[in-house]
Design a protein around this motif. Sequence first.
Motif, PDB file in Angstrom:
ATOM      1  N   GLY A  30       0.919  -1.194  -0.108  1.00 24.10           N
ATOM      2  CA  GLY A  30      -0.073   0.087   0.023  1.00 24.10           C
ATOM      3  C   GLY A  30       0.759   1.255   0.032  1.00 24.10           C
ATOM      4  O   GLY A  30       0.302   2.386   0.172  1.00 24.10           O
ATOM      5  N   GLU A  31       2.201   1.098  -0.286  1.00 27.09           N
ATOM      6  CA  GLU A  31       3.001   2.392  -0.447  1.00 27.09           C
ATOM      7  C   GLU A  31       2.670   3.189  -1.440  1.00 27.09           C
ATOM      8  O   GLU A  31       3.100   4.349  -1.454  1.00 27.09           O
ATOM      9  CB  GLU A  31       4.489   1.656  -0.166  1.00 27.09           C
ATOM     10  N   LEU A  32       2.348   2.449  -2.643  1.00 30.59           N
ATOM     11  CA  LEU A  32       2.307   3.492  -3.961  1.00 30.59           C
ATOM     12  C   LEU A  32       1.652   4.572  -3.907  1.00 30.59           C
ATOM     13  O   LEU A  32       2.103   5.767  -4.029  1.00 30.59           O
ATOM     14  CB  LEU A  32       2.034   2.515  -5.211  1.00 30.59           C
ATOM     15  N   SER A  33       0.244   4.357  -3.595  1.00 33.28           N
ATOM     16  CA  SER A  33      -0.640   5.569  -3.508  1.00 33.28           C
ATOM     17  C   SER A  33       0.059   6.547  -2.563  1.00 33.28           C
ATOM     18  O   SER A  33      -0.709   7.725  -2.434  1.00 33.28           O
ATOM     19  CB  SER A  33      -2.092   5.207  -3.294  1.00 33.28           C
ATOM     20  N   ARG A  90      -5.429   3.562  -5.111  1.00 35.06           N
ATOM     21  CA  ARG A  90      -4.797   2.244  -5.089  1.00 35.06           C
ATOM     22  C   ARG A  90      -4.757   1.418  -6.187  1.00 35.06           C
ATOM     23  O   ARG A  90      -5.796   1.533  -7.286  1.00 35.06           O
ATOM     24  CB  ARG A  90      -5.766   1.350  -4.184  1.00 35.06           C
ATOM     25  N   SER A  91      -3.490   0.755  -6.707  1.00 36.83           N
ATOM     26  CA  SER A  91      -3.265   0.162  -7.991  1.00 36.83           C
ATOM     27  C   SER A  91      -3.853  -1.052  -8.160  1.00 36.83           C
ATOM     28  O   SER A  91      -3.774  -1.721  -9.234  1.00 36.83           O
ATOM     29  CB  SER A  91      -1.724   0.448  -8.097  1.00 36.83           C
ATOM     30  N   THR A  92      -4.238  -1.770  -7.205  1.00 30.30           N
ATOM     31  CA  THR A  92      -4.655  -3.253  -7.048  1.00 30.30           C
ATOM     32  C   THR A  92      -5.676  -3.402  -6.174  1.00 30.30           C
ATOM     33  O   THR A  92      -5.966  -2.730  -5.040  1.00 30.30           O
ATOM     34  CB  THR A  92      -3.554  -4.207  -6.680  1.00 30.30           C
ATOM     35  N   THR A 130       7.368  -7.175 -12.131  1.00 31.03           N
ATOM     36  CA  THR A 130       6.382  -6.893 -13.085  1.00 31.03           C
ATOM     37  C   THR A 130       6.732  -7.168 -14.406  1.00 31.03           C
ATOM     38  O   THR A 130       6.061  -7.461 -15.373  1.00 31.03           O
ATOM     39  CB  THR A 130       5.969  -5.390 -13.050  1.00 31.03           C
TER      40      THR A 130
HETATM   41  N1  LIG Z   1       2.928  -5.821  -9.309  1.00 27.35           N
HETATM   42  C1  LIG Z   1       2.722  -5.821  -7.911  1.00 27.35           C
HETATM   43  N2  LIG Z   1       3.532  -6.780  -7.260  1.00 27.35           N
HETATM   44  C2  LIG Z   1       3.245  -6.968  -5.727  1.00 27.35           C
HETATM   45  N3  LIG Z   1       2.643  -5.945  -5.389  1.00 27.35           N
HETATM   46  C3  LIG Z   1       2.046  -4.730  -5.979  1.00 27.35           C
HETATM   47  C4  LIG Z   1       2.109  -5.078  -7.305  1.00 27.35           C
HETATM   48  N4  LIG Z   1       1.502  -3.730  -7.703  1.00 27.35           N
HETATM   49  C5  LIG Z   1       1.167  -2.914  -6.537  1.00 27.35           C
HETATM   50  N5  LIG Z   1       1.441  -3.936  -5.520  1.00 27.35           N
HETATM   51  C6  LIG Z   1       1.134  -3.424  -3.989  1.00 27.35           C
HETATM   52  O1  LIG Z   1      -0.253  -3.525  -3.849  1.00 27.35           O
HETATM   53  C7  LIG Z   1      -0.762  -2.195  -3.394  1.00 27.35           C
HETATM   54  C8  LIG Z   1      -1.852  -1.622  -3.824  1.00 27.35           C
HETATM   55  O2  LIG Z   1      -2.166  -0.390  -3.323  1.00 27.35           O
HETATM   56  P1  LIG Z   1      -1.043   0.854  -3.607  1.00 27.35           P
HETATM   57  O3  LIG Z   1      -1.096   1.169  -5.153  1.00 27.35           O
HETATM   58  O4  LIG Z   1      -1.091   1.982  -2.723  1.00 27.35           O
HETATM   59  O5  LIG Z   1       0.284  -0.080  -3.499  1.00 27.35           O
HETATM   60  C9  LIG Z   1       0.525  -1.286  -4.136  1.00 27.35           C
HETATM   61  C10 LIG Z   1       1.751  -2.126  -3.644  1.00 27.35           C
HETATM   62  O6  LIG Z   1       1.771  -2.059  -2.166  1.00 27.35           O
END
Ligand SMILES: Nc1ncnc2c1ncn2[C@@H]1O[C@@H]2COP(=O)(O)O[C@H]2[C@H]1O
Length: 226
Positions: A81-84, A91-93, A136
């Motif tokens: 959850g660090e990306l956002s 949230r990307s996922t 990725t």
């Molecule tokens: N390709 C990936 N592989 C593993 N973890 C991921 C990937 N993409 C996103 N995440 C994790 O999933 C989280 C979804 O919320 P965030 O985008 O905040 O931060 C993202 C990452 O911590």
Amino acid sequence: MSYAQLLAEIPMFESLGREDLETMSSLLQPRRFARGEVIFHRGDVGTALFIIRRGQVAIRLSSSEGREITLALLDRGDAFGELSLLDGESRSTDAMAREEAHLLTLQRDDFRRYLETRPQVSLALLANMSRLVRRTTQLVYDSAFLDARSRLVRVLLELAKTQGRQGPEGLVITPKLTQSELANLCGVTRESVNKWLRYYVREGMLSFEGGQIVLLQPERLGQDAE
Ligand SMILES: Nc1ncnc2c1ncn2[C@@H]1O[C@@H]2COP(=O)(O)O[C@H]2[C@H]1O
């Protein structure tokens, strides 16, 4: 309750001294999710970093027709959850508790304060993100160039490396995975996972023990799928 010991086990925070770990520990909020419960959806606003104390979390993507792929299975000591929190996007996922999960949350502002004042934490986070980009890229490579059998083998070998233990017969993949979950992790159909698992069992390269997959001959398995 102090979570400093758990924080010290997490690569991102291992450079922090005792005092910092204790301070950060006092900022964490415990949250519990039942098995199968959604922690967040892709597109939600991200307000906190999650750290896993207990249980397993699947990081997933799903299509509007209900198809799913699992990008990662995370367990104790993993953070997500660090990306956002870094780019301010949503949230990307999706994130879902695969089994009852005991999580800790660190609010965005607290997380960013550590990054701004502790360069070692930022460097460790960058190393973490480099691994994420590499994984990725590997997924893109696999889906463009590998057939179902090779993708399955690559995922099995990676799971054994990151979430495996040496057993008496071979490398045991710790999480118990259904064939559908394995298919989601590989990005192939469940039928093809079933077909190739049965083939490798017949060939004596893997077996099942108590619902766990055991790689009996990991090197041969790797060579077979090259
Ligand atoms: N390709 C990936 N592989 C593993 N973890 C991921 C990937 N993409 C996103 N995440 C994790 O999933 C989280 C979804 O919320 P965030 O985008 O905040 O931060 C993202 C990452 O911590």
